[in-house]
Design a protein around this motif. Structure first.
Motif, mmCIF file in Angstrom:
data_model
loop_
_atom_site.group_PDB
_atom_site.id
_atom_site.type_symbol
_atom_site.label_atom_id
_atom_site.label_comp_id
_atom_site.label_asym_id
_atom_site.label_seq_id
_atom_site.Cartn_x
_atom_site.Cartn_y
_atom_site.Cartn_z
ATOM 1 N N THR A 258 -5.082 13.527 1.604
ATOM 2 C CA THR A 258 -4.361 12.223 1.601
ATOM 3 C C THR A 258 -4.857 11.073 0.904
ATOM 4 N N ASN A 259 -4.148 10.032 0.252
ATOM 5 C CA ASN A 259 -4.674 9.270 -0.423
ATOM 6 C C ASN A 259 -3.923 7.929 -0.348
ATOM 7 N N THR A 260 -4.447 6.778 -0.423
ATOM 8 C CA THR A 260 -3.626 5.536 -0.421
ATOM 9 C C THR A 260 -3.907 4.740 -1.579
ATOM 10 N N ILE A 261 -2.865 3.909 -2.227
ATOM 11 C CA ILE A 261 -3.214 3.061 -3.418
ATOM 12 C C ILE A 261 -2.569 1.672 -2.843
ATOM 13 N N LYS A 262 -3.605 0.802 -3.080
ATOM 14 C CA LYS A 262 -3.162 -0.815 -2.639
ATOM 15 C C LYS A 262 -2.915 -1.452 -3.705
ATOM 16 N N PHE A 263 -1.705 -2.361 -3.824
ATOM 17 C CA PHE A 263 -1.684 -3.350 -5.011
ATOM 18 C C PHE A 263 -1.785 -4.759 -4.532
ATOM 19 N N HIS A 264 -2.535 -5.594 -4.824
ATOM 20 C CA HIS A 264 -2.591 -6.875 -4.474
ATOM 21 C C HIS A 264 -3.138 -7.794 -5.540
ATOM 22 N N ASN A 265 -3.458 -9.278 -5.244
ATOM 23 C CA ASN A 265 -4.115 -9.977 -5.896
ATOM 24 C C ASN A 265 -4.286 -11.140 -5.161
ATOM 25 N N ASP A 266 -5.645 -11.108 -4.886
ATOM 26 C CA ASP A 266 -6.052 -12.225 -3.577
ATOM 27 C C ASP A 266 -6.000 -13.782 -4.053
ATOM 28 N N THR A 267 -5.730 -14.064 -5.257
ATOM 29 C CA THR A 267 -6.067 -15.294 -5.969
ATOM 30 C C THR A 267 -4.665 -15.843 -6.501
ATOM 31 N N ALA A 268 -3.905 -14.830 -7.241
ATOM 32 C CA ALA A 268 -2.597 -15.372 -7.830
ATOM 33 C C ALA A 268 -1.473 -14.388 -7.512
ATOM 34 N N THR B 39 0.944 -1.114 0.011
ATOM 35 C CA THR B 39 -0.025 -0.140 -0.071
ATOM 36 C C THR B 39 0.832 1.207 0.023
ATOM 37 N N VAL B 40 0.672 2.031 -1.176
ATOM 38 C CA VAL B 40 1.476 3.441 -1.394
ATOM 39 C C VAL B 40 0.692 4.329 -0.302
ATOM 40 N N ASN B 41 1.240 4.690 0.639
ATOM 41 C CA ASN B 41 0.473 5.864 1.612
ATOM 42 C C ASN B 41 0.976 7.238 1.334
ATOM 43 N N GLY B 42 0.107 8.101 1.871
ATOM 44 C CA GLY B 42 0.417 9.685 2.039
ATOM 45 C C GLY B 42 0.559 10.300 0.784
ATOM 46 N N ILE B 43 -0.370 9.869 -0.350
ATOM 47 C CA ILE B 43 -0.275 10.645 -1.750
ATOM 48 C C ILE B 43 -1.292 11.711 -1.527
ATOM 49 N N THR B 44 -0.780 13.086 -1.473
ATOM 50 C CA THR B 44 -1.437 14.314 -1.225
ATOM 51 C C THR B 44 -2.066 14.985 -2.390
ATOM 52 N N GLU B 45 -3.184 15.249 -2.495
ATOM 53 C CA GLU B 45 -3.572 16.086 -3.570
ATOM 54 C C GLU B 45 -4.429 17.329 -3.171
#
Length: 581
Positions: free
Chosen positions: A560-570, A499-505
């Motif tokens: 502040t925004n967050t962007i999460k990178f994941h893949n629950d199955t692969a 999770t990329v934290n603290g992206i401020t716009e």
């Protein structure tokens, strides 16, 4: 604060929390084998050491209290993680050297660090530190104790004994004395250090400081570097003190950091008796930050010694001088290891230590260059990967006010820019030509300048310390990646994510998210912005060693925004960096 004023590798409070305690190699890659590639030290270490304020009388209760205070004060949440026990933890009966166990290793002083049941007293403290969510460091010096020589201690796991490897050459142990050298050409020598490192690892040690080493001790440094890696536990290795600048490449090869000079403490020569340090001792670091600038970087940093900030006048520094010390260390991307008493922190100076804008300057892992060296006018700058420039203007004088000026062109800024005061967070508006400020004794002005026309995008590396790297996701080296690292093992389960934290716009709206990734074949990221529905982005590539890129449109909120990178199955691709524009 707009996104273009942010650092690249560290963002907001929580700096350092996501640097993982272990590093697995990327799929199909070999495990790291050198200390500079030991999975720790990607950003400068943040923490506390017992030496300055506790010095010769450490106890389990004192170290436990410091760990508790690091947590309760909010310093841990701001990224301070290491609680390091320096000298005087082991039994020292006299100048014949530290007491040793049957295998020649130092024995814990149980009067200071009593055992807890069958648990060694040092491990008991490490357990307490770990229970606070922190990491534990310990002190050692090169060589082997004369006590082990006299007893001819057996080297664990071998048929050799200490007399088979010991020399008669004295090694530095500043306080207990009584250490002699090791001949590393002899069988059993490396195994002796391995056994000591294994013991430290079994106690839960996360950081080892080897004190009293110099150019003559390179074999000891190599042995400890190898020994710590073979434990399988990621352990930060720090060298002390006054290391030779001509051997910087060697220190960088075998350790995560090295002291550039003697102690910051003033001991009996303090300007104000009884304090930890004074401005004269801080002044000595200005030239060192300039001279050592080419040598620090991710995995291995120049260490300017303890940060004496937080205890008011007891530190020996004024508030302005404490801000200057923290600013100078941050510009040099040096470790921020506090020497002050964390159980007695001044509220104002605690605010200095938790200032995320200033901590980000340290954690960007970029060493600043000195661009003005004019008597009491001292100016340093460094360019961030987003194109912004951090500039520190210092009044070197501890007695009088001075106007400090810098041509912005010297910092690589042609034309104009927009400046922010990093200590206050206040906008300084437009700047151009020469920037000047009047500073009181020992004071600093630390600013970030965004050059006009530099664009609105900002790049954040996946391994940046402010990000949250969860589950099995791991930082790994990557020669072709931004910053030399990537995060792999994302996906194949909901827990394994970045999770990329603290992206401020400044305002809500659509933005282009450019993803630098690595994959052989095709895999998919599930991308969640601010906890919202997943955007599934399937990408292809030819190698886990060569980054490729893809772009997707995302909606970001004001603030502040967050962007999460994941893949629950692969498994997802490995992640190098993202750019938001």
């Amino acid at each position: 604060m707009g996104r273009r004023t942010r650092g690249i590798r560290t963002w907001t409070a929580g700096i350092g929390l996501a640097v993982v305690a272990a590093v697995l190699p990327p799929i199909g890659a070999a495990a790291p084998v050198h200390a500079e590639n030991n999975g720790v030290g990607l950003t400068p270490a943040l923490g506390w050491s017992s030496w300055s304020s506790v010095r010769k009388d450490p106890t389990a209760a004192k170290v436990d209290a410091q760990a508790d205070a690091m947590k309760s004060s909010g310093l841990a949440a701001a990224g301070f993680q290491y609680v390091n026990l320096d000298d005087f933890w082991y039994q020292c009966p006299g100048s014949q050297g530290p007491n040793v166990d049957a295998n020649g290793r130092w024995v814990t002083d149980t009067t200071k660090f009593p055992a807890s049941g069958g648990t060694d007293g040092i491990k008991a403290v490490a357990d307490h530190v770990h229970a606070d969510g922190l990491q534990f460091g310990l002190y050692v010096t090169p060589g082997v104790s004369k006590q082990a020589v006299a007893q001819n201690s057996a080297i664990l796991g071998t048929s050799y004994h200490v007399k088979d490897i010991a020399t008669t050459t004295a090694e530095k142990n500043y306080n207990c004395k009584g250490m002699v050298g090791i001949d590393y050409s002899k069988p059993g020598a490396q195994q002796f250090i391995d056994s000591w490192a294994d013991e430290f690892a079994s106690w839960g040690v996360d950081y080892v400081k080897i004190d009293g080493v110099g150019t003559a001790d390179v074999p000891d440094i190599q042995a400890w570097s190898k020994a710590l890696v073979q434990t399988g536990r990621p352990i930060h290795l720090e060298l002390s003190n006054n290391l030779a600048i001509g051997s910087a490449a060697t220190w960088k090869q075998y350790s995560n950091g090295w002291r550039t000079s003697g102690d910051i403490e003033c001991y009996t020569s303090c300007t104000t008796p009884g304090t930890l340090t004074d401005w004269t001792h801080v002044q000595s670091r200005f030239g060192q930050v300039a001279s050592w600038q080419p040598d620090g970087g991710p995995g291995a940093f120049n260490d300017y010694d303890s940060l004496e900030v937080g205890n008011g006048s007891a530190t020996g520094l004024t508030d302005a001088e404490q801000q200057s010390q923290l600013s100078l260390w941050a510009l040099g991307s040096g470790p921020l290891i506090l020497g002050t008493d964390l159980t007695n922190l001044n509220a104002t100076e605690l605010g200095y230590l938790k200032n995320s804008r200033v901590l980000a300057v340290d954690q960007d892992a970029i060493d600043a260059s000195r661009i003005v060296d004019n008597g009491n006018q001292q100016v340093y700058s460094k360019k961030e990967k987003d194109g912004s420039v951090v500039i520190g203007l210092f009044n070197y004088s501890g007695t009088g006010s001075t106007t400090v000026s810098v041509p912005l062109s010297a910092a690589g800024i042609s034309g104009s820019g927009t400046a922010t005061d990093l200590w206050s967070g206040a906008s300084l508006g437009g700047v151009s030509g020469t920037y000047s400020v009047n500073l009181g004794p020992g004071a600093v002005r630390l600013i970030r300048v965004v050059p006009s026309g530099s664009g609105g995008g900002v790049t954040i590396e996946a391994e940046a310390a402010g990000n949250t790297i969860a589950g099995a996701a791991r930082v790994a080296t990557c020669a072709a990646c931004s910053g030399g690292h990537k995060v792999g093992y994302i996906g194949n389960g909901a827990a394994n994510s970045v999770t990329v934290n603290g992206i401020t716009e400044a305002a809500a709206g659509s933005h282009t998210l450019t993803i630098a990734y690595l994959v052989s074949g095709s895999r998919s990221f599930s991308i969640s912005v601010n906890g919202g529905p997943d955007i599934v982005e399937t990408v292809s590539g030819s190698s886990f060693a060569t980054p490729a890129s893809a772009s997707v449109t995302v909606q970001l909120n004001a603030g502040t925004n967050t962007i999460k990178f994941h893949n629950d199955t692969a498994y997802a691709p490995d992640l190098d960096a993202i750019t938001v524009s």
